[in-house]
Scaffold this active site. Structure first.
Site, PDB file in Angstrom:
ATOM      1  CB  THR A  68     -45.331 -20.976  39.181  1.00  0.00           C
ATOM      2  OG1 THR A  68     -44.914 -21.041  37.810  1.00  0.00           O
ATOM      3  CG2 THR A  68     -44.513 -21.928  40.025  1.00  0.00           C
ATOM      4  CE1 TYR A  70     -37.463 -21.283  31.261  1.00  0.00           C
ATOM      5  CE2 TYR A  70     -37.603 -23.655  30.917  1.00  0.00           C
ATOM      6  CZ  TYR A  70     -37.665 -22.552  31.756  1.00  0.00           C
ATOM      7  OH  TYR A  70     -37.939 -22.736  33.097  1.00  0.00           O
TER       8      TYR A  70
HETATM    9  P1  NAP Z   1     -42.939 -16.839  37.708  1.00  0.00           P
HETATM   10  O1  NAP Z   1     -44.026 -17.013  38.680  1.00  0.00           O
HETATM   11  O2  NAP Z   1     -43.225 -16.211  36.388  1.00  0.00           O
HETATM   12  O3  NAP Z   1     -41.732 -16.085  38.449  1.00  0.00           O
HETATM   13  C1  NAP Z   1     -40.635 -15.530  37.760  1.00  0.00           C
HETATM   14  C2  NAP Z   1     -40.415 -14.137  38.316  1.00  0.00           C
HETATM   15  O4  NAP Z   1     -39.262 -13.562  37.681  1.00  0.00           O
HETATM   16  C3  NAP Z   1     -41.602 -13.220  38.007  1.00  0.00           C
HETATM   17  O5  NAP Z   1     -41.960 -12.442  39.123  1.00  0.00           O
HETATM   18  C4  NAP Z   1     -41.054 -12.385  36.873  1.00  0.00           C
HETATM   19  O6  NAP Z   1     -41.668 -11.135  36.722  1.00  0.00           O
HETATM   20  C5  NAP Z   1     -39.610 -12.238  37.296  1.00  0.00           C
HETATM   21  N1  NAP Z   1     -38.811 -11.733  36.203  1.00  0.00           N
HETATM   22  C6  NAP Z   1     -38.882 -12.065  34.890  1.00  0.00           C
HETATM   23  N2  NAP Z   1     -38.036 -11.321  34.169  1.00  0.00           N
HETATM   24  C7  NAP Z   1     -37.407 -10.502  35.046  1.00  0.00           C
HETATM   25  C8  NAP Z   1     -36.426  -9.489  34.889  1.00  0.00           C
HETATM   26  N3  NAP Z   1     -35.933  -9.139  33.690  1.00  0.00           N
HETATM   27  N4  NAP Z   1     -35.987  -8.837  35.986  1.00  0.00           N
HETATM   28  C9  NAP Z   1     -36.485  -9.140  37.218  1.00  0.00           C
HETATM   29  N5  NAP Z   1     -37.433 -10.080  37.422  1.00  0.00           N
HETATM   30  C10 NAP Z   1     -37.882 -10.756  36.336  1.00  0.00           C
HETATM   31  O7  NAP Z   1     -42.275 -18.258  37.358  1.00  0.00           O
HETATM   32  P2  NAP Z   1     -41.762 -19.417  38.310  1.00  0.00           P
HETATM   33  O8  NAP Z   1     -42.370 -20.657  37.799  1.00  0.00           O
HETATM   34  O9  NAP Z   1     -41.856 -19.040  39.727  1.00  0.00           O
HETATM   35  O10 NAP Z   1     -40.231 -19.426  37.844  1.00  0.00           O
HETATM   36  C11 NAP Z   1     -39.126 -19.124  38.702  1.00  0.00           C
HETATM   37  C12 NAP Z   1     -37.887 -19.752  38.080  1.00  0.00           C
HETATM   38  O11 NAP Z   1     -38.057 -21.179  38.041  1.00  0.00           O
HETATM   39  C13 NAP Z   1     -37.647 -19.310  36.635  1.00  0.00           C
HETATM   40  O12 NAP Z   1     -36.269 -19.133  36.421  1.00  0.00           O
HETATM   41  C14 NAP Z   1     -38.153 -20.496  35.832  1.00  0.00           C
HETATM   42  O13 NAP Z   1     -37.516 -20.598  34.574  1.00  0.00           O
HETATM   43  C15 NAP Z   1     -37.783 -21.642  36.741  1.00  0.00           C
HETATM   44  N6  NAP Z   1     -38.535 -22.880  36.500  1.00  0.00           N
HETATM   45  C16 NAP Z   1     -39.894 -22.908  36.595  1.00  0.00           C
HETATM   46  C17 NAP Z   1     -40.550 -24.103  36.345  1.00  0.00           C
HETATM   47  C18 NAP Z   1     -42.041 -24.229  36.422  1.00  0.00           C
HETATM   48  O14 NAP Z   1     -42.577 -25.285  35.997  1.00  0.00           O
HETATM   49  N7  NAP Z   1     -42.769 -23.251  36.948  1.00  0.00           N
HETATM   50  C19 NAP Z   1     -39.825 -25.248  35.995  1.00  0.00           C
HETATM   51  C20 NAP Z   1     -38.437 -25.174  35.908  1.00  0.00           C
HETATM   52  C21 NAP Z   1     -37.796 -23.971  36.162  1.00  0.00           C
HETATM   53  P3  NAP Z   1     -42.895 -11.015  35.644  1.00  0.00           P
HETATM   54  O15 NAP Z   1     -44.061 -11.702  36.281  1.00  0.00           O
HETATM   55  O16 NAP Z   1     -43.025  -9.546  35.483  1.00  0.00           O
HETATM   56  O17 NAP Z   1     -42.417 -11.727  34.381  1.00  0.00           O
END
Ligand code: NAP
Length: 261
Positions: free
Chosen positions: A200, A165
């Protein structure tokens, strides 16, 4: 003489802007979609879950046209090409791209299975490249284009037990700077945000783990963890006229975690 800026009421607005969001069905993606919609943008929503995308599109109260729903797995070249084509055709062009699709996985270099490493890099890094690759020709035709990628604080500090990651997010920071340099002559701004712990669906398992939560609360200097809206507001700034002279930055949004005190 300095050029006159747009009035304050317009500097954080996105009226007339056409935005494609990946990961739109996720926690941060949904907050960005709602915020952009409130700011007046027209939207194309991309994620691999068409059902959740359609539910989000129905729930957005846009004054303008209904959001375009363009499901795609970002690792699949043909699906990405079709989704970007559908978005650009439906919106009449693209001004904004936000890359929020991503997954996380535990594991150090020693414990990460090589296939799992490849799968994560394929989504977080190569998937973002593929979307940018398809979207850039459309962004070049915009008068005022901006790209924002959701990276992570782990690209800045290195995540313990998060080797793949952290590496994927480090790659996204480098890609952001490289794209910013390549696309600046076209007037396209390219930036990233680096969130710390945000509540999230991705972090839901951690929220149920008291020991992990003690760690994250102690590591975050501000006395709370992050919410998706914290990220959405920073992304709004980075795509809006307010940040018109900002490109190539990776903005920590982490309650001070990267300071490491
Ligand atoms: P999330 O709720 O899991 O949202 C990520 C979304 O991306 C989900 O709807 C997921 O679908 C989708 N996705 C995953 N693989 C995919 C693919 N191959 N093609 C199309 N869509 C895909 O997580 P989030 O926390 O909102 O994360 C959003 C971004 O912020 C990510 O890049 C994450 O790394 C980053 N981030 C999050 C945090 C945190 O603490 N939450 C911190 C730093 C960075 P599925 O549900 O089907 O997997």
């Amino acid at each position: 003489m300095p050029r006159a800026p747009p009035p304050l009421s317009a500097r954080f607005r996105l009226d007339g802007h056409r935005a494609l969001l990946t990961g739109a069905a996720g926690g941060i993606g949904e907050a960005i979609a709602r915020t952009f919609s409130e700011a007046g943008a027209s939207l194309a929503l991309v994620d691999r879950d068409a059902v959740r995308l359609r539910a989000l599109a129905r729930s957005l109260s846009t004054a303008g046209p209904a959001p375009i729903v363009a499901p795609a797995d970002v690792t699949r070249v043909a699906e990405v090409a079709r989704a970007v084509r559908t978005a650009a055709a439906g919106l009449g062009g693209l001004d904004i791209l936000v890359n929020a699709a991503g997954v996380t996985a535990k594991g150090s270099v020693a414990t990460t299975d090589p296939a799992a490493w490849r799968a994560l890099l394929d989504i977080n890094l190569t998937g973002t490249f593929l979307v940018c690759h398809e979207a850039v020709p459309h962004l070049r035709r915009s008068k005022d284009a901006a790209v924002v990628t959701i990276s992570s604080v782990y690209s800045l500090i290195g995540g313990r037990d998060r080797a793949a990651y952290s590496a994927s997010k480090g790659g996204l920071d480098a890609l952001t700077r490289s794209m910013a340099a390549d696309l600046a002559p076209d007037g396209i701004r390219v930036n990233a945000v680096n969130p710390g712990f945000i509540r999230t669906p991705m972090t839901a398992p951690t929220l149920r783990d008291p020991k992990a939560m003690r760690f994250f609360r102690a590591a975050t200097l501000l006395p709370r963890l992050g919410d998706p809206q914290d990220v959405a507001d920073a992304v709004l700034y980075l795509v809006s006229p307010a940040s018109r002279f900002v490109t190539g930055i990776c903005l920590a949004l982490d309650g001070g975690r990267a300071l490491g005190r």
